[in-house]
Motif scaffolding. Sequence first.
Motif, short mmCIF file in Angstrom:
data_model
loop_
_atom_site.label_atom_id
_atom_site.label_comp_id
_atom_site.label_asym_id
_atom_site.label_seq_id
_atom_site.Cartn_x
_atom_site.Cartn_y
_atom_site.Cartn_z
N GLU A 185 8.51 -26.05 33.53
CA GLU A 185 7.37 -26.96 33.46
C GLU A 185 7.66 -28.28 34.16
N ASP A 186 8.93 -28.64 34.24
CA ASP A 186 9.31 -29.89 34.90
C ASP A 186 9.73 -29.67 36.35
N PHE A 187 10.31 -28.52 36.65
CA PHE A 187 10.86 -28.27 37.99
C PHE A 187 10.41 -26.91 38.53
N PRO A 188 9.11 -26.67 38.63
CA PRO A 188 8.65 -25.34 39.05
C PRO A 188 9.13 -24.96 40.45
N HIS A 189 9.17 -25.91 41.36
CA HIS A 189 9.57 -25.59 42.73
C HIS A 189 11.06 -25.25 42.81
N LEU A 190 11.88 -26.03 42.11
CA LEU A 190 13.32 -25.76 42.15
C LEU A 190 13.66 -24.43 41.50
N VAL A 191 12.96 -24.09 40.44
CA VAL A 191 13.21 -22.81 39.77
C VAL A 191 12.82 -21.66 40.70
N GLU A 192 11.66 -21.75 41.31
CA GLU A 192 11.18 -20.66 42.16
C GLU A 192 11.99 -20.53 43.45
N LEU A 193 12.54 -21.64 43.91
CA LEU A 193 13.29 -21.64 45.17
C LEU A 193 14.79 -21.80 44.94
N ALA A 194 15.27 -21.31 43.80
CA ALA A 194 16.68 -21.48 43.45
C ALA A 194 17.61 -20.93 44.53
N GLU A 195 17.28 -19.76 45.07
CA GLU A 195 18.11 -19.15 46.10
C GLU A 195 18.14 -20.02 47.35
N GLU A 196 16.98 -20.47 47.79
CA GLU A 196 16.91 -21.28 49.00
C GLU A 196 17.63 -22.62 48.82
N MET A 197 17.59 -23.18 47.63
CA MET A 197 18.24 -24.48 47.38
C MET A 197 19.73 -24.42 47.62
N THR A 198 20.34 -23.25 47.40
CA THR A 198 21.79 -23.14 47.56
C THR A 198 22.20 -23.16 49.03
N THR A 199 21.23 -23.02 49.95
CA THR A 199 21.57 -22.98 51.38
C THR A 199 21.58 -24.36 52.02
#
Length: 223
Positions: A185-199
């Motif tokens: 609810e606070d970080f919907p984009h980071l949760v959905e893009l967790a894989e991409e964030m690691t790159t």
Amino acid sequence: MAGQRARGRALTAERIIEVATRICDEEDIDVLTIRRLAADLGVGAMTLYSYFRGKEEILDGIADYVMGNFRLPTAEETSPEAVVRALALAFLEMMREHPSIVRLFATRVSTGPRSMRGAFEAVIGRLREAGFADRDAVRVYGLIVQYSLGFASYQAPRPWGKADHPEAEELRRQRRHFYGALPREDFPHLVELAEEMTTLPSDEQFLFGLDCLIDGVLRRTGD
């Protein structure tokens, strides 16, 4: 073992800088002291003052040594795009091999003759040979160094971005879990893009940014 090898060689200004560079790269600049350096070299601390006036002068020597040994890429491809890409990758490689240079860039301006020849004169000459006009060659040089420096600084504390790091895969898994476990609810984009964030600190990201930089450079200097 490294200290024993250092003690087995003749003491010269060059040798002092080599050992100081190793200490800073393998540990940290803050670890480097005259006493520690002397111990690794197997000499008395006062002996070093016969070669350098203090730590700051030694740090200047490290910057001159590392940048002076910059490996200019071979000129197999001479197009502006290929030259910029090869130079940026070479600077990133230098900063990875010598992480101390990232901090040194942020604290001093190198005017040593070796660095001026190896990482300034030769690089700008290569850019001019590739067809960049006088001012453009200097500006493109600045972009290459600044982009490579910024990325190296960003990647350094994020080892999951380094493909050759022995624990990269496990560290990436941990980062995916970190982002994925955030409150949706606070970080919907980071949760959905967790894989991409690691790159973000990956070589793939560096190359993406480099392509964007090159596209912009060619548009601005193509006239």
